[in-house]
Design a protein around this motif. Structure first.
Motif, short mmCIF file in Angstrom:
data_model
loop_
_atom_site.label_atom_id
_atom_site.label_comp_id
_atom_site.label_asym_id
_atom_site.label_seq_id
_atom_site.Cartn_x
_atom_site.Cartn_y
_atom_site.Cartn_z
N ALA A 266 -25.76 -47.45 -71.34
CA ALA A 266 -25.29 -46.48 -72.33
C ALA A 266 -26.33 -46.21 -73.39
O ALA A 266 -27.25 -47.01 -73.60
CB ALA A 266 -24.00 -47.01 -72.99
N LYS B 269 -23.94 -43.59 -69.96
CA LYS B 269 -22.75 -43.29 -70.75
C LYS B 269 -23.21 -42.99 -72.17
O LYS B 269 -24.21 -43.53 -72.62
CB LYS B 269 -21.80 -44.49 -70.76
N THR C 290 -17.26 -35.14 -71.71
CA THR C 290 -18.56 -35.44 -71.10
C THR C 290 -19.70 -34.82 -71.89
O THR C 290 -19.52 -33.84 -72.60
CB THR C 290 -18.64 -34.91 -69.65
N GLN D 44 -22.34 -36.72 -68.47
CA GLN D 44 -22.25 -38.13 -68.83
C GLN D 44 -20.90 -38.40 -69.49
O GLN D 44 -20.46 -37.63 -70.32
CB GLN D 44 -23.35 -38.53 -69.83
#
Length: 109
Positions: free
Chosen positions: A20, A61, A82, A87
């Motif tokens: 992430a 992420k 997203t 993502q």
């Protein structure tokens, strides 16, 4: 709109593993005083330009954070579920306050 959330423990694991990227939507003075290592500043007051200026990796992420979770929720609701390349987007539950309360590291100036 429903905003996906992530706990500080889960987000910390994602960041550690490189899964992430962390976006901090607090203001520059707050960011300078205390921040999570690796976080990228994109202040809510500078939206949407600050968001559009981000270079977000397509394969990670996106975790959005602020002090307690309110401003980051606003950003997540605005951006949608997203990021620009699909993502998944998450609001950090409790923000940097919950992060600190969990004993996770903070960079302070």
């Amino acid at each position: 709109m429903t905003v996906a959330t992530v706990t500080v423990e889960e987000a910390a694991a994602w960041l550690q593993s490189g899964e992430a990227v962390l976006i901090d939507v607090r203001e520059a003075d707050e960011f300078a005083a205390a921040r999570i290592d690796g976080a990228v500043l994109a202040p809510l007051s500078a939206m949407p330009a600050a968001w559009q200026a981000l270079d977000l990796p397509a394969d990670r992420k996106i975790v959005v954070m602020c002090l307690k979770g309110g401003r980051s929720h606003q950003v997540c609701a605005y951006v949608g579920p997203t990021g620009p390349e699909g993502q998944p987007l998450f609001n950090l539950t409790g923000g940097i306050q919950a992060w600190a309360a969990a004993g996770l590291p903070i960079v302070e100036d």
